[in-house]
Design a protein around this motif. Structure first.
Motif, mmCIF file in Angstrom:
data_model
loop_
_atom_site.group_PDB
_atom_site.id
_atom_site.type_symbol
_atom_site.label_atom_id
_atom_site.label_comp_id
_atom_site.label_asym_id
_atom_site.label_seq_id
_atom_site.Cartn_x
_atom_site.Cartn_y
_atom_site.Cartn_z
ATOM 1 N N VAL A 44 0.963 0.230 3.795
ATOM 2 C CA VAL A 44 1.543 0.743 2.559
ATOM 3 C C VAL A 44 1.647 -0.443 1.622
ATOM 4 O O VAL A 44 2.475 -1.333 1.808
ATOM 5 N N LEU A 47 4.850 -2.709 -1.583
ATOM 6 C CA LEU A 47 6.279 -2.540 -1.374
ATOM 7 C C LEU A 47 7.043 -3.719 -1.982
ATOM 8 O O LEU A 47 6.636 -4.864 -1.819
ATOM 9 N N ALA A 73 7.403 5.075 -0.274
ATOM 10 C CA ALA A 73 6.220 4.500 -0.921
ATOM 11 C C ALA A 73 4.930 5.129 -0.420
ATOM 12 O O ALA A 73 3.896 5.038 -1.087
ATOM 13 N N ASP A 74 4.982 5.779 0.723
ATOM 14 C CA ASP A 74 3.785 6.388 1.302
ATOM 15 C C ASP A 74 3.804 7.900 1.055
ATOM 16 O O ASP A 74 3.334 8.374 0.034
ATOM 17 N N ILE A 77 5.377 9.509 -2.166
ATOM 18 C CA ILE A 77 4.505 9.580 -3.339
ATOM 19 C C ILE A 77 3.424 10.636 -3.154
ATOM 20 O O ILE A 77 3.175 11.459 -4.035
ATOM 21 N N PRO A 84 4.237 7.762 -8.658
ATOM 22 C CA PRO A 84 3.442 6.632 -8.162
ATOM 23 C C PRO A 84 3.800 5.304 -8.809
ATOM 24 O O PRO A 84 3.555 4.250 -8.229
ATOM 25 N N ARG A 85 4.350 5.327 -9.994
ATOM 26 C CA ARG A 85 4.731 4.075 -10.661
ATOM 27 C C ARG A 85 6.113 3.572 -10.245
ATOM 28 O O ARG A 85 6.567 2.525 -10.724
ATOM 29 N N GLU A 86 6.782 4.323 -9.379
ATOM 30 C CA GLU A 86 8.139 3.960 -8.983
ATOM 31 C C GLU A 86 8.185 2.964 -7.829
ATOM 32 O O GLU A 86 9.256 2.446 -7.512
ATOM 33 N N THR A 87 7.058 2.696 -7.189
ATOM 34 C CA THR A 87 7.071 1.833 -6.007
ATOM 35 C C THR A 87 7.764 0.492 -6.238
ATOM 36 O O THR A 87 8.617 0.093 -5.433
ATOM 37 N N LEU A 90 11.650 0.992 -6.112
ATOM 38 C CA LEU A 90 12.259 1.848 -5.096
ATOM 39 C C LEU A 90 13.629 1.344 -4.657
ATOM 40 O O LEU A 90 14.555 2.140 -4.461
#
Length: 299
Positions: A44, A47, A73-74, A77, A84-87, A90
């Motif tokens: 992943v 992170l 994150a995996d 999403i 997807p832009r929140e990784t 998080l």
């Protein structure tokens, strides 16, 4: 006496691959910083590094929190629960933002029940379950796609203090009650109170995670909340010494148990309904001339 369902409800997932992949390392915890291993041996990517505040919040359960971040994150999403832009955000914007709210709930000798309404990606429900093993979290979410993901995530994390319910908040009024109800980014406070106050024990509190308009929203809603049975309300901040932006909580406390018959007379809706409307693609929402009008009379 607080009661719960006899065990986790395990709905059929909407998709064949709806169960999250195992992101644990050899010791059962996700690797921190940069990447975590997936079930197929992949990584992943991207992170964020585990911040020092995470240790202060989660203590010896930090590994579980890191594992949860890796899952978000995996499959969080890929299932559309997290953007997807929140990784990169998080930790600070999601996990820690929610977890610090555990400070609002005092520690007692006995296990306390907490109902998290509109759980979605387990925010704040799963973060509270990780930070506070002395709490039992009931995650109430109407979408089977989401509860399938939540159930799989609970299993991956090995959490024994979580029950997942596939239901609208109103459907649980006669099945579940607790001294605490939590909700994040669900609705304005009056509507949220109508959905959730019947879930509270006498003297219980709704903890609604809000943004910067919380003070204004409370001022605009105080009279309506009083009519619903709220005897005390306020805006509290948590995590000010740990986070760049503290978490703002609009707290509503009831006196006696609210009259559920009066609430049932209101137009039915739910936190889940609000989220379903928000999730629905714009093109699929009915609008335009003729919507809501009766069809011409047919002889």
């Amino acid at each position: 006496m607080t009661q719960g369902a006899p065990g986790p409800e395990r709905p059929e997932p909407d998709q064949a691959d709806d169960q999250p992949r195992d992101l644990s390392g050899g010791d059962g915890t996700a690797e921190s910083g940069g990447a975590a291993h997936g079930q197929e041996g992949g990584l992943v990517e991207g992170l964020p590094e585990t911040p020092p505040a995470a240790t202060a919040v989660f203590g010896e359960r930090l590994g579980l929190a890191e594992h949860f971040v890796a899952i978000l994150a995996d499959t969080g999403i890929s299932h559309g629960l997290i953007g997807p832009r929140e990784t990169p955000r998080l930790w600070d914007r999601h996990v820690l933002n929610c977890a610090v709210v555990h400070e609002a709930i005092p520690r007692l000798d006995a296990t306390q029940q907490v109902i998290d309404v509109g759980s979605g990606a387990g925010l704040p429900g799963l973060t509270l379950a990780i930070a506070r093993p002395d709490l039992h979290l009931h995650l109430v979410e109407p979408l089977a796609r989401r509860t399938g993901w939540l159930t799989g995530t609970v299993a991956q994390l090995g959490l024994t203090n979580v029950t997942v319910h596939t239901a609208r908040a109103e459907a649980m009024w006669d099945r579940l009650h607790a001294p605490w109800v939590t909700a994040r980014a669900v609705s304005r406070i009056v509507q949220l109170a109508e959905w959730t106050l019947p879930l509270l024990d006498a003297g219980g509190s709704l903890l609604a995670l809000k943004g910067s308009r919380a003070v204004t929203e409370l001022a605009e809603s105080r009279t309506a909340l009083t009519r619903l049975g709220v005897v005390d309300a306020g805006v509290d901040e948590y995590g000010a010494d740990l986070l760049e932006e503290p978490t703002i909580v609009l707290r509503c406390t009831i006196g006696e148990v609210v009259d559920r018959r009066r609430f049932r007379s209101r137009q039915p809706s739910s936190a889940g309904s609000a989220r379903r409307r928000a999730d629905r693609p714009r093109a699929s929402r009915r609008s335009g001339p003729g919507v809501g009008k009766r069809p011409p009379h047919q002889p």
